[in-house]
Design an enzyme around this catalytic site. Structure first.
Site, short mmCIF file in Angstrom:
data_model
loop_
_atom_site.label_atom_id
_atom_site.label_comp_id
_atom_site.label_asym_id
_atom_site.label_seq_id
_atom_site.Cartn_x
_atom_site.Cartn_y
_atom_site.Cartn_z
N LYS A 12 0.84 -1.20 0.00
CA LYS A 12 0.00 0.00 0.00
C LYS A 12 0.88 1.25 0.00
CE LYS A 12 -3.54 -0.41 -0.47
NZ LYS A 12 -4.13 -0.66 -1.82
N ASP A 53 -9.84 -0.41 -4.59
CA ASP A 53 -8.73 0.34 -5.17
C ASP A 53 -9.22 1.26 -6.29
OD1 ASP A 53 -5.61 0.48 -5.37
OD2 ASP A 53 -6.26 0.20 -7.43
N GLU A 102 -9.37 5.43 -6.15
CA GLU A 102 -8.67 6.24 -7.14
C GLU A 102 -9.62 7.22 -7.83
OE1 GLU A 102 -5.40 2.80 -8.40
OE2 GLU A 102 -7.16 3.17 -9.62
#
Length: 336
Positions: A132, A192, A196
């Protein structure tokens, strides 16, 4: 929900001892994984195209470099660390024909597995180890004797030891020094992409640009607007990173805290949340994945157009000028 965090004591490098590990790609994550594993005493090679500009860099770093098919044939564990949009083609051309029963196919992001772009044979393990942090931080923290938190996941456990392999790889790159959390390919991929699009890259970028526009359109100097809406964002994000939302509010002035707590929800409204929910739905049902796959097959026309538009945005022109006042920023970019 209680979540298990795996640390050094839960992972053994002996699982990988004597095995060959191929890291395909030598970009941000590729260089970090390869070098950290090498420093952990593992047998590593980097798989690259013959014409890759990264070959000289990898060799200069003391790594064994092979062409992609040779790297896969040599390896017991193959880590796919090339961009998402190229993975399917590379897998079909250079990986699939050379995988052997009992091999492990590894990823640092679940996109191509979750959305069915890559379908591994049933006789291999399929795992994920996802730090991460950007690759330069994975490498730097490892060299400092600490590590970067990682996610691991098992998509296919042919050997019965896939999780052990994932934990061993995570330890080899320093992840278990910080802590490793188990997840699934589905959850990693969907959270994820959503993060984003809605917050990290999409949401924050549009918030910054809109704030800049509001100030400039109201007659304020663009230089002041840049500092207040973009430059100082790092100060706030660093506080979030160090201690969460409460620590940020504790660290700023009472005026800033009160203004933020009373006005923030007028900016991020129920309509914003509804838009975020729609973005998540498009991630979950594959709409975004299909759009991104189509975009790449067409040569990225939309992305290239948006890049040009973004590069010509007034905030970029002002920022380019102001950043000349801060030469240390170029030093940081060179570190990456």
């Amino acid at each position: 929900m209680n979540m298990t965090v795996y640390r050094d004591a839960d992972a053994s490098l002996e699982v990988l001892r004597g095995k060959n590990m191929a890291v395909l790609g030598f970009g941000s994550q590729g260089h970090a994984h390869a070098l950290n594993l090498k420093d952990s005493g593992m047998q590593v090679c980097v798989g690259l195209r013959p014409e890759s500009a990264s070959r000289a860099k990898a060799q200069a770093a003391g790594l064994l470099v092979k062409d992609l098919p040779e790297a896969v044939e040599w390896a017991d564990v193959v880590m796919m660390l090339i961009p998402d949009q190229h993975q399917q083609r590379v897998y079909e051309e250079a990986v699939a024909p050379h995988l052997q029963a009992g091999n492990t196919l590894a990823f640092a992001h679940g996109f191509n597995i979750h959305y069915g772009q890559i379908s591994p044979p049933e006789n291999v393990d399929v795992i994920m180890i996802a730090p991460k942090s950007p690759g330069h931080m994975v490498r730097r923290l490892f060299q400092q004797g600490v590590g970067t938190p990682c996610l691991i996941a098992v998509h296919q456990d042919y050997s019965g030891r896939a999780k052990e392999t994932a934990l061993a790889w995570a330890r080899g790159i320093g992840g278990t020094r910080a802590g490793v959390i188990e997840t699934t390919f589905k959850d990693e991929t969907e959270t994820d992409l959503f993060g984003e699009q809605a917050v990290l890259c999409g949401g924050s970028g549009e918030l910054i640009k809109t704030g800049f526009e509001v100030l400039v359109e109201a007659g304020y100097p663009p230089e002041l607007a840049y500092f207040e809406c973009l430059h100082e964002m790092k100060l706030i994000v660093d506080l979030y990173y160090e201690g969460g939302l409460a620590w940020m509010n504790e660290s700023v002035s009472d005026t800033a805290e009160y203004g933020g707590l009373t006005r923030g929800k007028r900016v991020i409204t129920a309509a914003t949340k509804k838009a975020m929910q729609q973005i998540l739905k498009e991630v979950q049902d594959g709409t975004f994945a299909r759009e991104w796959i189509r975009e790449n097959r067409q040569g990225q026309p939309v992305l290239q157009s948006l890049r040009r538009e973004s590069a010509n945005d007034p905030i970029e022109k002002v920022g380019k000028m102001l950043r000349r006042m801060m030469p240390w920023l170029n030093e940081k970019k060179e570190e990456k």
